[in-house]
Write a protein that holds these residues in place. Structure first.
Motif, PDB file in Angstrom:
ATOM      1  N   ILE A 101     -16.938  23.289  93.577  1.00  0.00           N
ATOM      2  CA  ILE A 101     -16.085  21.214  93.646  1.00  0.00           C
ATOM      3  C   ILE A 101     -17.888  20.804  93.695  1.00  0.00           C
ATOM      4  CG2 ILE A 101     -15.383  19.475  94.221  1.00  0.00           C
ATOM      5  CD1 ILE A 101     -13.247  22.113  95.485  1.00  0.00           C
ATOM      6  N   LEU A 134     -10.453  25.874  88.414  1.00  0.00           N
ATOM      7  CA  LEU A 134      -9.628  25.967  90.053  1.00  0.00           C
ATOM      8  C   LEU A 134      -7.973  26.283  89.721  1.00  0.00           C
ATOM      9  CD1 LEU A 134     -11.907  22.969  90.542  1.00  0.00           C
ATOM     10  CD2 LEU A 134     -11.829  24.302  92.163  1.00  0.00           C
ATOM     11  N   ALA A 156     -11.667  19.014  97.750  1.00  0.00           N
ATOM     12  CA  ALA A 156     -10.825  18.772  96.817  1.00  0.00           C
ATOM     13  C   ALA A 156     -10.839  17.597  96.065  1.00  0.00           C
ATOM     14  CB  ALA A 156     -10.006  19.690  95.399  1.00  0.00           C
TER      15      ALA A 156
END
Length: 220
Positions: A101, A134, A156
């Motif tokens: 991320i 993801l 996230a």
């Protein structure tokens, strides 16, 4: 012994929000210190002389910098309500996705708002490719961490910023139609009581993005 916990941050920072969420999940009392990054305080420069950035967690006078490092420090210091898995492999995978991320998704998100035309379309394509990756990892789970917020979910939260920013700028990057799994996860995250407590007012976020990036050309 009374513990002293301070958090240096800024209201808009997704990295700062990670630390707030983790501390509140743990029930750790802390003093929040809002920083002006255009005029950094002597305390911030003292506690993070290397990068001179927020967030910085100061625990009993000892500073810890870099949000993912701070999250692990919090989890190891206050053992209750763990945010990282205990299984070594699952813990390694959580670290992997959090780093994914930060290394892949976040740089593209910061670039899309200041790019235009074909370049912007290319960046959007790259972001959507990363979001699909993801989404494949999330699968049918309620959260990346399982039934409750965990390390990867906290990392996230940059996706929450994406949703706010695309609304402010009239763009379509993460939509329910294209990303039903991530869209559902996003809704569960923003509805979570602890996460909601840490979020700045939505109208303030929207206003900031419009002022800062409003000259970008909307792309769909």
């Amino acid at each position: 012994m009374t513990e002293e916990v301070k958090l240096f941050g800024t209201w808009l920072s997704v990295f700062n929000r990670r630390i707030e969420v983790a501390l509140k999940l743990k029930g750790v009392q802390f003093e929040y210190i809002e920083e002006n990054l255009s005029n950094k305080s002597p305390a911030l420069l003292k506690y993070n002389p290397v990068h001179k950035k927020i967030p910085v967690l100061v625990h009993n006078g000892k500073p810890v910098a870099e949000s993912l490092v701070i999250l692990e420090y919090i989890d190891e210091t206050w053992k209750h309500n763990p945010i990282l898995p205990t299984d070594p492999y699952e813990k390694a995978m959580a670290r992997f996705w959090a780093k994914y991320i930060d290394d892949k998704l976040w740089p593209a998100l910061t670039k899309v708002w200041v790019s235009k035309g074909e370049e912007q379309k290319g960046v959007i394509d790259e972001i959507q490719k990363q979001l699909k990756t993801l989404e494949s990892e999330l699968k049918e789970k309620k959260f990346f961490g399982g039934e409750s917020l965990g390390f990867v979910d906290i990392a996230a939260n940059v996706i929450v910023w994406l949703v706010v920013a695309q609304e402010a700028l009239g763009m379509e990057i993460l939509t329910e139609e294209k990303f039903p799994v991530l869209h559902g996860w996003h809704q569960r995250l923003v509805d979570d009581a602890v996460f909601k407590e840490c979020m700045p007012p939505r109208d303030r976020q929207l206003s900031f993005v419009k002022v800062r990036f409003g000259s970008s050309t909307p792309s769909k």
